[in-house]
Design a protein around this motif. Structure first.
Motif, PDB file in Angstrom:
ATOM      1  N   ARG A 235       6.738   3.248 -10.415  1.00  0.00           N
ATOM      2  CA  ARG A 235       8.209   3.242 -10.344  1.00  0.00           C
ATOM      3  C   ARG A 235       8.765   1.816 -10.406  1.00  0.00           C
ATOM      4  O   ARG A 235       9.971   1.610 -10.368  1.00  0.00           O
TER       5      ARG A 235
ATOM      6  N   MET B  91       5.114   8.283   5.568  1.00  0.00           N
ATOM      7  CA  MET B  91       5.302   6.826   5.537  1.00  0.00           C
ATOM      8  C   MET B  91       5.623   6.404   4.114  1.00  0.00           C
ATOM      9  O   MET B  91       4.770   6.522   3.239  1.00  0.00           O
ATOM     10  N   LEU B  92       6.823   5.919   3.899  1.00  0.00           N
ATOM     11  CA  LEU B  92       7.149   5.413   2.554  1.00  0.00           C
ATOM     12  C   LEU B  92       6.438   4.072   2.328  1.00  0.00           C
ATOM     13  O   LEU B  92       5.940   3.796   1.251  1.00  0.00           O
ATOM     14  N   VAL B  93       6.398   3.261   3.370  1.00  0.00           N
ATOM     15  CA  VAL B  93       5.800   1.917   3.252  1.00  0.00           C
ATOM     16  C   VAL B  93       4.743   1.726   4.338  1.00  0.00           C
ATOM     17  O   VAL B  93       5.051   1.257   5.434  1.00  0.00           O
ATOM     18  N   PRO B  94       3.492   2.088   4.059  1.00  0.00           N
ATOM     19  CA  PRO B  94       2.445   1.914   5.085  1.00  0.00           C
ATOM     20  C   PRO B  94       2.263   0.451   5.481  1.00  0.00           C
ATOM     21  O   PRO B  94       1.975   0.154   6.643  1.00  0.00           O
ATOM     22  N   GLY B  95       2.414  -0.483   4.521  1.00  0.00           N
ATOM     23  CA  GLY B  95       2.347  -1.901   4.860  1.00  0.00           C
ATOM     24  C   GLY B  95       0.950  -2.468   4.938  1.00  0.00           C
ATOM     25  O   GLY B  95       0.769  -3.685   4.902  1.00  0.00           O
ATOM     26  N   LYS B  96      -0.049  -1.616   5.083  1.00  0.00           N
ATOM     27  CA  LYS B  96      -1.435  -2.123   5.123  1.00  0.00           C
ATOM     28  C   LYS B  96      -2.389  -1.037   4.672  1.00  0.00           C
ATOM     29  O   LYS B  96      -2.033   0.147   4.607  1.00  0.00           O
ATOM     30  N   TRP B  97      -3.597  -1.476   4.362  1.00  0.00           N
ATOM     31  CA  TRP B  97      -4.668  -0.553   3.981  1.00  0.00           C
ATOM     32  C   TRP B  97      -5.789  -0.700   4.990  1.00  0.00           C
ATOM     33  O   TRP B  97      -6.292  -1.802   5.204  1.00  0.00           O
TER      34      TRP B  97
ATOM     35  N   MET C 205       2.311  11.809   1.993  1.00  0.00           N
ATOM     36  CA  MET C 205       2.202  11.281   0.622  1.00  0.00           C
ATOM     37  C   MET C 205       0.820  10.715   0.396  1.00  0.00           C
ATOM     38  O   MET C 205       0.215  10.165   1.273  1.00  0.00           O
TER      39      MET C 205
ATOM     40  N   TYR D 292       0.806  -1.226   0.000  1.00  0.00           N
ATOM     41  CA  TYR D 292       0.000   0.000   0.000  1.00  0.00           C
ATOM     42  C   TYR D 292       0.840   1.277   0.000  1.00  0.00           C
ATOM     43  O   TYR D 292       0.596   2.213   0.741  1.00  0.00           O
ATOM     44  N   ARG D 293       1.867   1.268  -0.866  1.00  0.00           N
ATOM     45  CA  ARG D 293       2.690   2.464  -1.059  1.00  0.00           C
ATOM     46  C   ARG D 293       2.112   3.331  -2.161  1.00  0.00           C
ATOM     47  O   ARG D 293       2.363   4.530  -2.226  1.00  0.00           O
TER      48      ARG D 293
ATOM     49  N   LEU E  34       3.168   3.460  -5.141  1.00  0.00           N
ATOM     50  CA  LEU E  34       4.262   4.005  -5.950  1.00  0.00           C
ATOM     51  C   LEU E  34       4.514   3.054  -7.122  1.00  0.00           C
ATOM     52  O   LEU E  34       5.630   2.929  -7.625  1.00  0.00           O
TER      53      LEU E  34
END
Lengths: 593, 143
Positions: free
Chosen positions: A264, B122-128, B143, A258-259, A261
């Motif tokens: 890329r 957060m570059l990598v939230p890891g979850k939704w 972001m 869930y990034r 991005l």
């Protein structure tokens, strides 16, 4: 001239391409054997990757030709872990980028420092536009499978029957039932997240768990289903892993993080790309040779045996002309590029390119978009979402299906949309401390939906090859002469108004509608130009995607589409490719190819 | 200085601490169309002139509240001038303050200091998570 090349006449259209004597000699030493494979796949994108996987897994020594540079999974995703401050100009496109990629920039979102390099340089790759044609593409391993939107929907029985029922263009030569098992097959491997909804116009598939809808999306769903029988709203069906299978884990793929991005390149291999999935599986067989910088000029047809025997390519870097040979050839260069190759493939049997129906180049389609509505909400102020979902919601087609049209048009449209809490990226009045406080606080929820409308196949929506202009590799330029026509334009009134009515039904505020004049290509769903059909008189490809009259040549990318539906088409290309590859191998075994 | 007037230092860093002026300079130089570069250059001079006329001071010499009321008035006036020009049939670009405010915001949120200290980065939230309670003090996602 070495023997190999001396035996063949160089076509005039190759222009000033001069092979170096050294390579000619090398070729002779290596011999023809080194240039001979069981199968050649032209293109490494969504459909080419599938062809490579299926053919190699079935034991064929396969050469995959990619016209652009190589992009290796993960290691070549240069910006994938860059925070905004490590991107040039904070990810704002520079004037220089916009000049180099003036056509690619027409989307407004593709040419940015984060991934602009995955779209072509328009200076190097020109094409002609009799009418505006937005040809968005990337020349590199993986093609647009790296940058695609990943929305993955099946076409329905209604879609495969539409041309036949309407008496439009030519009927599809296959039914939904014939392709359904292949949808199952590709969904299982690719990994599609979605919900089972039991919809006739959008058949269910093999799904991993869906991505949850936000509170306003659930409200909109309830409002729509309450007010209109036959309308519904579902989570987008998207090619992201949410519960990877053993097979996917073994390929090194993991769940979506869930990034958002994705464009890329994904270091988790969470979305379906050729790199993460099909090419990796093909490489694992040990049967695949991938050759980048290989611009295929044409298919070589042998008039004596009445078969294609290989392809002729131009090395992107050295400009050499090189031939490769195989028993079966898959064209997966993308809709327009595969058709250009067929047009360039001239022989005694096919003096005007590989087609006798006159339909090659015709029936260019795309989905028309840029129409819909958006609004804000004054509810759910005490809730937010967490993470960046690379997806939204989908409203399947209802016009001319469960409901009569308002306007005088056939076929229909679906919507993609999202209901998200607004953040800093909204207009905030004022300056100073009050402005800053607002900027760092959440705004209201907003919700929007944009239509994707079906485009009919029209014979006069055409691409052709320039008679006098070539690119720097000596290939004739593609000329586009196509536009959306009356049926599409009439449909757009409903596309805009229905969106506004549905938002109104949920009690949304500040509803704004839009309907921007569309041009073909901006949907990046170009389809048709080498359609499938029942006879050689009306189509380029038969029901197995074989070129009529050159049955060991298959084309299974968007070019093959006989009609467009209103669904995002990539999943259908995958299914067509897997089906055709299976057929090709069975025909080889029977000695028929 | 104008960027700092738009996003001042509070309990979190302001535009200057976040390096916003430097980013603005580079982006205007490399990314802006000449016509928009002109809007920025002429707008800066226009702002200085308006400030001298109204306060007989440089904007840097005004107090925080004075800066805010000056910028608010200038924003209001220049938007009005733009609408008049549009009515007269002259297509207009975004005003200097519209553009400069957008730029300041973009550069502030995109900067390391802004993104990580004034926002939740957060570059990598890891979850939704589609819905969760908005807790007091929760900053907006960068972001």
């Amino acid at each position: 001239m070495g023997r190999l090349h001396a035996a063949r006449t160089r076509p005039k259209s190759l222009g000033n391409v001069t092979p170096s004597p050294l390579t000619e000699m090398n070729l002779n030493i290596q011999g023809k054997a080194a240039h001979t494979f069981d199968a050649i796949v032209v293109g490494s994108g969504i459909s080419g990757g599938w062809a490579a996987k299926e053919l190699t897994e079935k034991g064929l020594k396969t050469l995959v030709l990619e016209r652009g540079h190589d992009v290796k999974h993960i290691v070549d995703y240069k910006t994938t872990n860059s925070p905004p401050w490590e991107l040039q100009w904070l990810n704002t496109p520079s004037r220089e980028m916009l000049a180099q990629q003036s056509k690619q920039a027409r989307t407004g979102y593709t040419v940015r420092p984060e991934a602009g390099y995955l779209f072509v340089d328009d200076e190097d790759h020109p094409y002609e536009e009799k009418k505006r044609f937005d040809w968005m593409r990337g020349y590199h391993t993986g093609g647009r499978s790296l940058m695609w939107g990943k929305q993955s929907y099946r076409m329905s029985p209604m879609d495969f029957e539409a041309n036949g029922k309407d008496g439009i263009a030519t009927p599809w030569p296959i039914t939904y039932d014939e392709i359904a098992p292949w949808y199952d097959y590709v969904e299982r491997f690719a990994g599609i997240s979605g919900s089972k909804d039991g919809l006739e116009q959008l058949p269910d598939g093999v799904f991993q768990p869906p991505m949850d809808l936000t509170p306003p999306e659930l409200d909109l769903k309830a409002a729509i289903e309450g007010k209109w029988k036959g309308r519904t709203l579902i989570p987008g069906r998207v090619a992201h892993l949410t519960a990877p299978t053993e097979e996917q884990l073994a390929l090194g793929r993991a769940s979506c993080q869930y990034r958002n991005l994705c464009r890329r390149g994904c270091p988790f291999g969470a979305y379906f790309s050729s790199q993460a999935a099909t090419l990796k599986a093909a490489a694992n067989t040990g049967k695949m040779t991938l050759r980048p910088h290989s611009i295929v000029h044409s298919v070589i047809f042998d008039d004596k045996t009445e078969k294609a025997i290989g392809v002729r390519l131009i090395d992107e870097v050295t400009f050499e002309t090189i031939e490769y040979y195989a028993q079966v050839i898959f064209l997966n260069a993308s809709t327009v590029a595969s058709t250009a190759i067929l047009m360039n493939s001239k022989s005694k049997r096919f003096p005007n390119g590989m087609d006798e129906s006159g339909s090659l180049g015709g029936n260019l389609m795309d989905h028309h978009l840029g129409v819909g509505a958006g609004a804000t909400l004054d509810t759910h102020q005490d809730k937010i979402h967490f993470g960046r979902r690379p997806n939204g919601f989908y409203v399947p087609r209802f016009r001319n299906f469960s409901e009569k049209p308002n306007g005088n048009y056939i076929r229909g449209f679906g919507y993609q949309g999202g209901g998200m809490r607004q953040g800093w990226n909204r207009w905030i009045d004022g300056f100073g401390t009050d402005f800053k406080k607002e900027l760092t606080s959440f705004g209201p929820w907003s919700i929007s939906m944009g239509g994707f409308g079906e485009c009919l196949p029209y014979d006069n929506n055409r691409i052709s090859l320039s008679k006098d202009k070539t690119d720097k590799w000596g290939l004739p330029l593609v000329v586009a002469d196509a536009e959306f026509q009356e049926n599409e334009i009439k449909m757009r009134g409903d596309m805009m108004n229905d969106a506004a009515e549905m938002l109104e039904a949920m009690g949304a505020k500040n509803i704004q509608t839009y309907n921007n004049p569309p041009s073909i290509g901006l949907g990046i769903h170009e389809m048709g130009t080498a359609r499938m059909g029942n006879t050689a008189k009306v189509s380029v490809l038969n029901k197995h995607n074989q070129v009529w009259g050159a049955e060991n040549v298959f084309c299974t990318d968007g070019a093959a589409m006989t009609s467009a539906g209103c669904q995002n088409p990539s999943l259908t290309y995958m299914a067509l490719t897997a089906r055709a590859a299976d057929f090709a191998v069975s025909e080889i075994k029977k000695g028929n190819l | 200085m104008i960027a700092e007037a738009i996003i001042p230092k509070t309990d979190t860093p302001g535009a200057i601490d976040a390096g916003v002026p430097g980013w603005i300079e580079v982006i205007v130089q490399d990314c802006f169309e000449p016509a928009d570069q002109k809007v920025i250059v002429e707008g800066l001079a226009d702002l200085m002139r308006r400030c001298q006329e109204a306060h007989r001071k440089d904007i840097s010499q005004l107090t925080g509240p004075e800066q805010v009321s000056f910028l608010t008035k200038m924003h209001h006036d220049t938007l009005g001038e733009k609408r008049e020009a549009q009515k007269a049939g002259n297509p207009q670009r975004k005003t200097f303050l519209e553009q400069f405010k957008d730029l300041t915001k973009l550069c502030y949120v995109g900067s390391e200091v802004g993104a990580t200290e004034a926002f939740d980065f957060m570059l990598v939230p890891g979850k939704w998570v589609a819905s969760m309670p908005l807790e007091p003090g929760q900053k907006v996602w960068a972001m």
